[in-house]
Enzyme design. Structure first.
Site, PDB file in Angstrom:
ATOM      1  N   GLY A 248      53.665  71.608  16.652  1.00 29.27           N
ATOM      2  CA  GLY A 248      54.160  72.975  16.479  1.00 29.27           C
ATOM      3  C   GLY A 248      54.424  73.698  17.786  1.00 29.27           C
TER       4      GLY A 248
ATOM      5  N   SER B 207      57.173  73.629  19.807  1.00 35.49           N
ATOM      6  CA  SER B 207      58.505  74.210  19.925  1.00 35.49           C
ATOM      7  C   SER B 207      58.626  75.459  19.060  1.00 35.49           C
ATOM      8  CB  SER B 207      59.572  73.194  19.512  1.00 35.49           C
ATOM      9  OG  SER B 207      59.550  72.100  20.392  1.00 35.49           O
TER      10      SER B 207
ATOM     11  N   SER C  36      30.545  28.527  51.532  1.00 33.15           N
ATOM     12  CA  SER C  36      29.088  28.747  51.521  1.00 33.15           C
ATOM     13  C   SER C  36      28.409  27.856  52.545  1.00 33.15           C
ATOM     14  CB  SER C  36      28.501  28.417  50.150  1.00 33.15           C
ATOM     15  OG  SER C  36      29.013  29.272  49.190  1.00 33.15           O
TER      16      SER C  36
ATOM     17  N   GLY D 203      36.352  34.700  46.872  1.00 33.29           N
ATOM     18  CA  GLY D 203      37.664  34.152  47.171  1.00 33.29           C
ATOM     19  C   GLY D 203      38.577  33.889  45.999  1.00 33.29           C
TER      20      GLY D 203
ATOM     21  N   ASN E 259      38.390  22.370  57.496  1.00 31.74           N
ATOM     22  CA  ASN E 259      37.109  21.832  57.041  1.00 31.74           C
ATOM     23  C   ASN E 259      37.289  20.506  56.284  1.00 31.74           C
ATOM     24  OD1 ASN E 259      34.342  21.781  56.635  1.00 31.74           O
ATOM     25  ND2 ASN E 259      34.425  23.073  54.810  1.00 31.74           N
TER      26      ASN E 259
ATOM     27  N   SER F 273      53.415  66.285  27.319  1.00 30.52           N
ATOM     28  CA  SER F 273      52.614  66.062  28.538  1.00 30.52           C
ATOM     29  C   SER F 273      51.213  65.533  28.213  1.00 30.52           C
ATOM     30  CB  SER F 273      52.542  67.328  29.396  1.00 30.52           C
ATOM     31  OG  SER F 273      52.284  68.479  28.619  1.00 30.52           O
TER      32      SER F 273
ATOM     33  N   SER G 284      37.647  29.898  49.549  1.00 29.88           N
ATOM     34  CA  SER G 284      36.852  29.895  48.331  1.00 29.88           C
ATOM     35  C   SER G 284      35.689  28.935  48.514  1.00 29.88           C
ATOM     36  CB  SER G 284      37.713  29.483  47.139  1.00 29.88           C
ATOM     37  OG  SER G 284      38.024  28.124  47.238  1.00 29.88           O
TER      38      SER G 284
END
Lengths: 615, 305
Positions: free
Chosen positions: A458, A460, A23, A100, A152, A527, A17
């Site tokens: 409706g 069914s 950077s 990052g 670093n 569905s 990061s």
């Protein structure tokens, strides 16, 4: 002759990061290798963003590496930035930098997908952290060749060797657990420049290369030339009677006279002409963009894979794979996606999710779905066999993307882990008695009438009327009702989006068997999701699937409420109720739309008419 | 320790192979791709790569040129001669709004002129042709905001570039599928730098517009930049005086908006030698970019190339 063996274009991913000094490291590499123009550097010395504490005259490296205006304004990050380093050795580096932040596992996976080398930043003042483990895990998953751990901020710790030793020990433990082959540890100060471009005088105990040196000296552990032949065909070239097949030789080498096999069909031929970037040649190395002409007429299409004949790659249709989920909507098993790998594509379904990988701890958790930025192991079934390699052996032909079939967005990136079933096992048994013969005995055209709509719309009632009418016409029918199927076959399923997808899938498969038996099947099922219904549609031939949208306003459904569901949902007892807690996606282009408030006799007649017309 | 040395030819070979892979994928995956031909050096490289990608078959793309009516005369001549020589299908489009000198940089200002004659004109041509993919010569090194540009860059209906909707690019696998109204811009030279373009032009002996070579040209200094007077249309300001200067161009566009650089490089060897030492960015010479921070990005969102 083109020769890519020394990796003229080195692909590098940076992990870490901004807080780790990323950077500064990238900026210093860019500036000190002369890879950015002077006016850009000058701007980084003089221009200051609000709140910057870097004195004017010094380089604000973040100005060389930061992102887009849109990102800053909207507070978003676009997955990966690509920059170029021009190394003094002549090598070119394509630097892929993924933001990052913790939540952006997908960005790192994308940036690492092509990488030969990962520059993994570790803040020495903080040591190996969960973030480091996450980065290592993703690098291992994406099979990055070499990890360069850049320790670093050693300037803040007097370049203390013992701290680097301790971090190295922790790293080694992690890399051996993850099976990472090649790791290099470089102690640096990106701020002061120690061991970035030139050797550190402060860390005189360190004998290894600088970051620049390591990037210059890197060589692949195995030569792609020596690997098996893989030539995915992108374009067919036609000039008069001449036919050539063009693609990039992703691995192996090829000479005139060499025999090859079209993986999909098993057909073999020999190479009679080779062109490298348009120029006739006798031999091509891995990495070259080539075109070949076979010595005889063979059927080769875009997306076919040419391989060697001694150990040819057999197509398969069942795989296990690691998936990085990229889509906003979670991965649900049972949904159909478009799978693409290089120039080839096939419809595919994730049949099960085996586990989710915790990228911080390495634990495998049992889950039912994968969300954005999550990684998991899944099983995949493709509609037809496709030649895919193990990702650990071939990144190009072992990696794939999953595409949402409606939005066309890339929703997943996959790496083949294991091939479960090669196609020579699955030649479907052909029976003498088939759908046509069964249907002709019944003198009818089998099909499925798929009634979709809100609960209480409706469906069914209409389904029942339609079946009676068909029965009287002498049609052999069967009615599958959503509620009834949930008491038996699907009683293990609930009402989450994932379970609904599976519910619809199973009903679709059952309907398919019945259509195969020659029946006219009437399905009455809420569905609610378009994608699920479209997946079912694909199980059938064009005229077989008749989508009937029973269109009734939700207020009317709630008034009718034959099962008391709307009342329960209103009381908060049914969180996933369609039309209340979950959305309903109406069909965009149904074969038939029935107004659910219209006269039942007329509606039934309309359905019957549609069925007879299609017969 | 081993010393790995890479020659410039090896880098060019790798970049060439990558670009050809991208061009072939575009030809194979899209129904109606078009190559946006700007006549400049990048377009000349693209043309050569397109030729190589499909040899011995012909280039399967139509070439589209957006004529703003303020291009250098030498560019138009070069374009028509090349089309005849190589035999590619060339389509030239001008925004009808700007015909007969109705829209010029000096009447409308650089920004509005560019919007009407380039951005809108391009959208018109792409819509009229129904192209689902448009190939361009843009490179990531041209400008900072381009570092995040995809090789296959998705455009929403209306050619809008939506940063949130850009697709991840992994391996050599590209999602080239489109939903209704979406189109793709394709940039085969994404990973090339300016010096790569020049080295390739030299190596492959690619013909370029003579404006890239130094010659005495009638010019004025405006906003600290050298503007060559390609014809007499551009009104001079009171303090400006047309003088012959030995200049050439690093990039080409509309003559009133393209700055020249002083140079004596009059042949390819001298030109590449000069470019090898060039330390300032290419876009430093384009007037239109200086307007504001990230102005290229703003234009791209509108559909500028």
């Amino acid at each position: 002759m083109a020769d890519f063996m020394n990796t003229p274009l080195l692909r590098v991913v940076t992990c870490g990061s901004v807080d780790d000094g990323k950077s500064t490291l990238i900026g210093r590499l860019l500036v000190e290798t002369d890879s950015v123009p002077l006016d850009e550097v000058e701007r980084a010395r003089t221009y200051r963003r609000a709140g910057s504490v870097i004195p004017v005259g010094e380089i604000d490296y973040s100005l060389l590496t930061d992102g887009l205006e849109a990102e800053r304004e909207q507070g978003i990050t676009i997955d990966v930035a690509y920059r170029h380093l021009l190394l003094p050795s002549g090598r070119r580096v394509v630097l892929a930098d993924g933001p990052g932040h913790e939540q952006y596992t997908r960005n790192m996976a994308v940036a690492a997908s092509d990488a030969d080398v990962a520059l993994l930043l570790i803040d020495a003042t903080k040591g190996v952290r969960q973030q480091t483990m996450r980065h290592l895990t993703v690098c291992a998953l994406m099979n990055v060749g070499t990890i360069i751990a850049v320790i670093n901020k050693l300037d803040a710790l007097n370049f203390d060797e013992s701290i680097v030793d301790k971090i190295t020990e922790q790293l080694n433990e992690a890399t051996s657990r993850l099976g990472i082959q090649s790791t290099l540890v470089i102690p640096v100060s990106a701020l002061l420049g120690d061991n970035v471009i030139s050797k550190s005088k402060n860390a005189n105990w360190y004998q290894g290369p600088t970051v620049l040196g390591a990037l210059q000296e890197w060589l692949p552990s195995k030569s792609l030339d020596e690997a098996e032949l893989r030539l995915p065909i992108q374009s067919i070239l036609r000039q008069g009677d001449w036919r050539g097949y063009a693609g990039t030789l992703v691995s192996g080498k090829l000479s005139i006279g060499d025999e090859f096999m079209v993986s999909e069909s098993g057909i073999m031929a020999k190479v009679s002409e080779i062109y490298i970037s348009g120029v006739p040649a006798t031999k091509a190395h891995a990495g070259a963009a080539i075109a070949i002409k076979p010595d005889r007429e063979v059927d080769i299409s875009r997306g076919d894979l040419l391989c060697g004949t001694t150990a040819p790659l057999q197509p398969a249709d069942r795989f296990s794979a690691d998936i990085v989920w990229i889509g906003e909507e979670p991965l649900a098993h049972g949904r159909s996606y478009l799978l693409i790998s290089g120039p080839s594509s096939v419809n595919a379904t994730v049949t099960s999710i085996r586990h989710r990988l915790d990228v911080n701890t390495g634990h495998e958790d049992a889950v039912r779905q994968l969300s954005l930025n999550e990684i998991g192991r899944v099983s995949i079934a493709t509609e037809k066999p496709i030649p895919l390699d193990l990702y650990s052996e071939f990144k190009d032909s072992g990696g794939f993307l999953l595409i949402d079939r409606v939005t066309k967005q890339t929703v997943g990136a996959g790496m083949i882990h294991h091939v479960l079933r090669r196609s020579f096992n699955i030649l479907a048994h052909k029976f003498e008695i088939n759908k046509e013969t069964r249907a002709s005995l019944k003198a009818q055209n089998p099909k499925v009438l798929w009634l979709t709509g809100l609960p209480g719309s409706g469906k069914s009632t209409l389904a029942n009327e339609v079946e009676q009418a068909l029965f009287q016409l002498g049609v052999h029918t069967y009615l599958i009702d959503g509620d009834n199927i949930r008491t038996g076959l699907n009683k293990d399923l609930g009402f989450t989006a994932q379970d609904r997808a599976e519910n619809v899938r199973r009903v679709g498969e059952v309907a398919k068997l019945m259509v195969d038996a020659g029946l006219v099947v009437i399905v009455s099922l809420v569905s609610p999701f378009r994608g699920d219904r479209d997946s079912v549609r694909e199980l059938f031939e064009a005229e077989e699937f008749v989508e009937v949208f029973v269109d009734t306003p939700v207020e009317i459904c709630a008034q009718r409420d034959p099962k008391g569901l709307y009342a329960k949902a209103k009381a908060g007892n049914l969180p996933n109720m369609t039309g209340i807690g979950q959305g309903y996606e109406p069909p965009l282009n149904p074969e038939l739309r029935i107004d659910g408030t219209a006269d039942l006799t007329q509606s039934t007649a309309a359905v019957i008419q549609k069925v007879l017309k299609l017969s | 320790m081993t010393q790995v040395r890479i020659s410039t030819d090896q880098v060019l070979d790798a970049l060439e192979a990558e670009a050809i892979n991208i061009l072939r994928e575009t030809a194979g995956a899209f129904k109606n791709p078009v190559l946006m031909y700007s006549i400049g050096k990048d377009s000349s490289v693209l043309m050569e790569l397109a030729r190589k990608a499909f040899l011995p078959a012909p280039i399967p793309f139509t070439f589209l040129h957006i004529d703003t009516l303020h291009k250098f005369k030498a560019m138009t001549e070069f374009r028509d001669r090349k089309a005849a020589e190589i035999g590619f299908k060339l389509l030239v489009h001008t925004n009808p709004e700007g015909l007969n000198g109705a829209v010029t940089p000096w009447t409308h200002g650089a920004q509005e002129y560019t919007r009407v004659m380039k951005t809108v004109a391009l959208r018109q041509a792409l819509d009229a042709g129904g192209y689902d993919a448009a190939i361009g010569g843009a490179r990531r090194d041209e400008e900072r905001s381009r570092s995040k540009e995809r090789v296959f860059s998705l455009r929403e209906p209306g050619h809008r570039w939506e940063p949130r909707n850009q697709r991840p690019e992994m391996w050599r696998t590209r999602n080239t599928t489109l939903s209704d109204g979406q189109t793709m811009r394709v940039f085969p030279l994404s990973n090339w730098t300016e010096i790569d373009v020049w080295r390739y032009i030299k190596r492959e002996n690619i013909e370029i517009v003579p404006l890239y070579y130094a010659a005495p040209r009638r010019s004025v200094i405006r906003d600290n930049q050298i503007i060559v007077l390609d014809d007499d249309r551009m009104p001079l300001q009171a303090n400006e005086q047309a003088v012959e200067r030995l200049v050439r161009f690093r990039s080409l566009g509309c003559y009133p908006l393209t700055a020249a650089i002083e140079s004596t490089a009059s042949n390819m060897d001298e030109l590449v030698a000069e470019m090898e030492l060039m330390r300032v960015s290419e876009r430093a010479g384009r007037l239109i970019d200086g307007d504001r921070e990230a102005s290229m990005e703003a234009k791209k969102t509108e559909g500028y190339f």
